[in-house]
Scaffold this active site. Sequence first.
Site, PDB file in Angstrom:
ATOM      1  N   LYS A 179      74.773  34.526  33.620  1.00  0.00           N
ATOM      2  CA  LYS A 179      75.714  35.667  33.600  1.00  0.00           C
ATOM      3  C   LYS A 179      76.747  35.588  34.858  1.00  0.00           C
ATOM      4  CE  LYS A 179      74.654  38.113  29.781  1.00  0.00           C
ATOM      5  NZ  LYS A 179      75.589  38.522  28.736  1.00  0.00           N
ATOM      6  N   ASP A 233      82.530  37.220  22.129  1.00  0.00           N
ATOM      7  CA  ASP A 233      81.340  37.904  21.955  1.00  0.00           C
ATOM      8  C   ASP A 233      81.844  39.514  21.601  1.00  0.00           C
ATOM      9  OD1 ASP A 233      79.274  39.859  21.962  1.00  0.00           O
ATOM     10  OD2 ASP A 233      78.439  39.033  23.738  1.00  0.00           O
ATOM     11  N   LYS A 242      76.737  38.562  16.653  1.00  0.00           N
ATOM     12  CA  LYS A 242      75.471  39.703  16.793  1.00  0.00           C
ATOM     13  C   LYS A 242      75.680  40.525  15.463  1.00  0.00           C
ATOM     14  CE  LYS A 242      75.531  39.739  21.535  1.00  0.00           C
ATOM     15  NZ  LYS A 242      75.771  40.249  22.765  1.00  0.00           N
ATOM     16  N   GLY A 254      72.004  37.869  21.269  1.00  0.00           N
ATOM     17  CA  GLY A 254      71.018  38.811  21.430  1.00  0.00           C
ATOM     18  C   GLY A 254      71.222  40.040  22.238  1.00  0.00           C
TER      19      GLY A 254
HETATM   20  O1  OSB Z   1      76.676  39.434  26.439  1.00  0.00           O
HETATM   21  O2  OSB Z   1      75.437  38.563  25.252  1.00  0.00           O
HETATM   22  C1  OSB Z   1      75.458  39.520  25.919  1.00  0.00           C
HETATM   23  C2  OSB Z   1      72.541  41.382  26.578  1.00  0.00           C
HETATM   24  C3  OSB Z   1      72.941  42.605  26.510  1.00  0.00           C
HETATM   25  C4  OSB Z   1      74.269  42.950  26.392  1.00  0.00           C
HETATM   26  C5  OSB Z   1      75.091  41.741  26.319  1.00  0.00           C
HETATM   27  C6  OSB Z   1      74.453  40.397  26.270  1.00  0.00           C
HETATM   28  C7  OSB Z   1      73.212  40.318  26.484  1.00  0.00           C
HETATM   29  C8  OSB Z   1      72.519  38.964  26.394  1.00  0.00           C
HETATM   30  C9  OSB Z   1      71.022  39.124  26.163  1.00  0.00           C
HETATM   31  O3  OSB Z   1      73.254  37.935  26.662  1.00  0.00           O
HETATM   32  C10 OSB Z   1      70.629  38.084  25.438  1.00  0.00           C
HETATM   33  C11 OSB Z   1      69.301  38.123  24.840  1.00  0.00           C
HETATM   34  O4  OSB Z   1      69.094  39.185  24.050  1.00  0.00           O
HETATM   35  O5  OSB Z   1      68.320  37.239  25.227  1.00  0.00           O
HETATM   36 MG    MG Z   2      77.871  38.092  25.652  1.00  0.00          MG
END
Ligand code: OSB
Ligand code: MG
Length: 375
Positions: free
Chosen positions: A167, A243, A267, A295
């Site tokens: 991130k 995303d 997702k 996720g």
């Molecule tokens: O942007 O993919 C994302 C978790 C919460 C909100 C947004 C995101 C995420 C993750 C977590 O990147 C991925 C995971 O569940 O391992």
């Molecule tokens: Mg993302």
Amino acid sequence: MSITVTRITLREIRLPLRESFRISSGQTTRRRILLLELFDADGFVTWSECTAAEHPNYSYETIDSAWLAISKWTAPRVLGQPIAEAADVTPILARGFRGHNMAKAAVEMGIWGLAAERAGVSLARLLGGTRDEIATGISLGIQPDPAALAARAGAALAEGYRKIKCKIEPGADIEYIAAARQELGPDAPLMADANSAYRLEDAAHLARLDEFGLMMIEQPLANDDLVRHAELQRRLRTPICLDESITGVDRAEDMLALGSGKIINIKPARVGGLGPARAIHDLCAARDVPVWCGGMLETGIGRAYNVALASLPNFVIPGDVSPSARYWERDIVIPEWTMEDGMVTVPSAQPGLGVMVDRDRVADLTVRERALTAP
Ligand code: OSB
Ligand code: MG
């Protein structure tokens, strides 16, 4: 034989993450999770998970808005109605009902789960999945400093993860990714996810990431801004993956038409369920656009749906589908999801989700419960 859902029990559980997870738009330490238990007229039962978060930072939906939306709008549309097949749920929920994809998905996915139970086949096979195991990545939250990220990334690669996602946000980007790349070596599969933290004016800054050979940069700009993503993509060598922006198959078509990105993180919750998720997969497969399964820090229940989806053939990039132990001291499913050599096994020989829900544990963790029945 059609499916008639007779009861949906909503439960909110509280579950602390093993480590707090920070993205550009907020931090999660303990999750508030909405679970659905669905019953049909023939005695079949399954579970689904609504992935809306506590705060409206990733999506405008939250666990509280989803609780309301499911109780008031999505559940009443399916309860007591014979439904020929799971793929029919999306149009039932779409008619004159804007948005609230996560609330829709929780019900839609549950009906896919019921359909798999009824057919005595795995959810993965019912969907058309072909893989027996799926490649797994890890999503690392924003760390206190570049050295901390490098250490986490190195440990994840050593554990076998096949994709390392970091991130980023302004002030925690170039040096952080540089440190991770240095630690992992030039060929390791590395990517960044900005969760909409940048503006088009940052294009030159983001282009500095090009030198690190990232697989992709995920969602650099605003969720509803396909036009500026297209302009940014023209200025970056690194492929953009969307995303938040892809809320349905139409937005995926727009992305392809405009050139707003080259990869999609699918997702199911964000797009309204497994039917729409599969439609985006199919569109991308036809256009040679790779996809992967994202996720939302799911429990083992939501994870079962992600694993099934990721078994479709065009999920060619490792997903954010990490094993249970990455998130929880103890998951709420038996067996827990595990990873071996960076792969998670698809329970394709078992009917339904392929995991059992630990009902005692769910009962212990439940803070509110509501049973919904046909009006
Ligand atoms: O942007 O993919 C994302 C978790 C919460 C909100 C947004 C995101 C995420 C993750 C977590 O990147 C991925 C995971 O569940 O391992
Ligand atoms: Mg993302």
